[in-house]
Design a protein around this motif. Structure first.
Motif, PDB file in Angstrom:
ATOM      1  N   THR A  22       0.830  -1.202   0.000  1.00  0.00           N
ATOM      2  CA  THR A  22       0.000   0.000   0.000  1.00  0.00           C
ATOM      3  C   THR A  22       0.863   1.250   0.000  1.00  0.00           C
ATOM      4  OG1 THR A  22      -1.721  -1.180   1.243  1.00  0.00           O
ATOM      5  CG2 THR A  22      -1.829   1.226   1.222  1.00  0.00           C
ATOM      6  N   ASP A  24       3.985   1.580  -0.966  1.00  0.00           N
ATOM      7  CA  ASP A  24       4.781   1.736  -2.182  1.00  0.00           C
ATOM      8  C   ASP A  24       3.951   2.193  -3.373  1.00  0.00           C
ATOM      9  OD1 ASP A  24       7.491   1.274  -1.517  1.00  0.00           O
ATOM     10  OD2 ASP A  24       7.077  -0.850  -1.259  1.00  0.00           O
ATOM     11  N   LEU A  25       2.626   2.128  -3.275  1.00  0.00           N
ATOM     12  CA  LEU A  25       1.774   2.663  -4.331  1.00  0.00           C
ATOM     13  C   LEU A  25       1.623   4.172  -4.235  1.00  0.00           C
ATOM     14  CD1 LEU A  25      -1.084  -0.009  -4.408  1.00  0.00           C
ATOM     15  CD2 LEU A  25       0.555   0.457  -6.233  1.00  0.00           C
ATOM     16  N   ILE A  87      -1.030  -4.483  -4.159  1.00  0.00           N
ATOM     17  CA  ILE A  87      -0.813  -3.854  -5.465  1.00  0.00           C
ATOM     18  C   ILE A  87      -1.992  -4.114  -6.400  1.00  0.00           C
ATOM     19  CG2 ILE A  87       0.630  -3.928  -7.536  1.00  0.00           C
ATOM     20  CD1 ILE A  87       3.019  -4.452  -5.643  1.00  0.00           C
ATOM     21  N   ALA A  91      -4.397  -0.564  -6.382  1.00  0.00           N
ATOM     22  CA  ALA A  91      -3.858   0.358  -7.381  1.00  0.00           C
ATOM     23  C   ALA A  91      -4.922   1.347  -7.859  1.00  0.00           C
ATOM     24  CB  ALA A  91      -3.282  -0.420  -8.562  1.00  0.00           C
ATOM     25  N   SER A 180       7.752   4.360  -5.496  1.00  0.00           N
ATOM     26  CA  SER A 180       6.820   4.924  -6.464  1.00  0.00           C
ATOM     27  C   SER A 180       7.168   6.374  -6.788  1.00  0.00           C
ATOM     28  CB  SER A 180       5.379   4.826  -5.947  1.00  0.00           C
ATOM     29  OG  SER A 180       5.244   5.473  -4.708  1.00  0.00           O
ATOM     30  N   TYR A 189       5.920   6.364 -13.537  1.00  0.00           N
ATOM     31  CA  TYR A 189       4.897   6.027 -12.550  1.00  0.00           C
ATOM     32  C   TYR A 189       3.542   5.745 -13.202  1.00  0.00           C
ATOM     33  CZ  TYR A 189       1.836   6.382  -8.470  1.00  0.00           C
ATOM     34  OH  TYR A 189       0.897   6.144  -7.500  1.00  0.00           O
ATOM     35  N   LEU A 193       1.716   2.117 -13.129  1.00  0.00           N
ATOM     36  CA  LEU A 193       0.432   2.001 -12.437  1.00  0.00           C
ATOM     37  C   LEU A 193      -0.671   1.625 -13.412  1.00  0.00           C
ATOM     38  CD1 LEU A 193      -0.679   2.357  -9.542  1.00  0.00           C
ATOM     39  CD2 LEU A 193      -1.357   4.680 -10.184  1.00  0.00           C
ATOM     40  N   ARG A 197      -3.121  -1.783 -13.505  1.00  0.00           N
ATOM     41  CA  ARG A 197      -4.585  -1.720 -13.621  1.00  0.00           C
ATOM     42  C   ARG A 197      -5.090  -2.483 -14.839  1.00  0.00           C
ATOM     43  NH1 ARG A 197      -4.351   4.171 -12.094  1.00  0.00           N
ATOM     44  NH2 ARG A 197      -4.274   4.553 -14.336  1.00  0.00           N
TER      45      ARG A 197
END
Length: 315
Positions: A22, A24-25, A87, A91, A180, A189, A193, A197
């Motif tokens: 969480t 690192d996002l 993740i 995300a 991140s 980034y 990301l 997704r």
């Protein structure tokens, strides 16, 4: 490996891994800091370093018993489950939360309290002499300048993605610097990301391979300096976390913006005074109290069972 490390329950490791994923996002928050807060930092480095030349040779030659005895699967597997679960599941909702000003303030308030508590917890174990003070100050200044770097548009090839994963993974292991955020400032980034997704396995796989190589490389160096220069290393970690606080201050104003890779990005920010403070303050205090309480609990454990955040430092 201590007896206490063997007794770490898989559920605790999974939850800590989930919290690391969480963090690192979110650009500005380090998964390494969460590992430090969760009391698994020493075990994390040891587990990563258990994947070595001997264990890899045993893996490729089918000596499974030697692999199981060398590699700390009892820690790595539940940690990886927690990281991947965070993740994959967070995300998109975290992205939406960060797009909301109120959501961003609440999220960063909690993380701000966590990092302040981590600075205090780790700093209490440093023998503060001139050398450690200078190391902490230099690390804080370095982290402060790193987190102010403006994002750029990064190259899109697989080599660039591998390099991005490598560098970001090193930052993820190091408390105080967000992996991140490193992806953000090197212009990868949004792509990474978005790939998570959209389940783009080529992009995600390339970044993941780079991340694995980065972690295996950097963790060895970090464990070496922790063993040989523990007091100085703890001082540096304290400084890194303190210097990163600028980036996660919840209230800020963008002074200069630019469209980068199709996204409106802030190049220059200034910190602002709090507005509605009750809920953010409560979350920040909750984060701070959580870390301090955990640190005090660690100090009550037998000396042989104490981890990095609660250990006696040596020169």
């Amino acid at each position: 490996m201590s007896e206490r490390q063997h007794r770490l329950k898989p559920v605790r490791v999974i939850l800590t891994g989930f919290a690391m994923g969480t963090a690192d996002l979110v650009p500005g928050v380090s998964g390494g800091t969460v590992a430090l807060v969760g009391g698994i930092y020493d075990r994390l480095l040891s587990a990563i370093n258990s994947i070595n030349r001997m264990s890899l040779a045993a893996l490729f030659t089918g000596r499974w018993g030697l692999v199981r005895s060398e590699v700390d699967f009892g820690f790595i597997v539940p940690l990886a489950i927690g990281l991947l679960a965070a993740i994959v599941s967070l995300a998109e909702p975290l992205g939406r939360l960060l797009e909301s000003e109120d959501g961003r303030v609440l999220l960063f308030s909690f993380f701000f309290g966590l990092v302040v508590g981590s600075v205090i917890a780790v700093g209490r174990n440093v023998r503060w002499v001139l050398r450690s003070t200078l190391l902490a100050g230099g690390a804080a200044i370095g982290a402060f300048f790193v987190v102010q770097l403006a994002p750029v548009t990064g190259p899109s090839g697989l080599v660039a993605l591998f390099a991005a994963g490598f560098v970001a993974a090193c930052a993820m292991v190091l408390p105080g610097i967000s992996g991140s955020f490193i992806l953000l400032i090197i212009g990868q980034y949004e792509r990474v990301l978005g790939a998570v997704r959209d389940r783009d396995l080529v992009v995600v796989g390339t970044v993941a391979v780079g991340a694995v190589v980065g972690v295996l490389t950097f963790a060895r160096l970090l464990q070496f300096v922790l063993v040989r220069f523990r007091n100085g290393t703890l001082a540096v970690l304290s400084g890194f976390m303190a210097g990163s606080l600028w980036k996660i201050w919840p209230w800020r104003e963008c002074l200069e913006e630019q469209v980068i890779a199709g996204e409106q990005r802030c190049l220059v920010e200034s910190l602002q005074a709090p507005e509605a403070i009750a809920a953010p303050l409560a979350l920040a205090v909750a984060g701070l109290v959580l870390v301090i309480a955990f640190s005090l609990w660690e100090r009550r454990q037998p000396r042989s069972e104490v981890t990095l955040a609660g250990s006696e430092s040596t020169a």
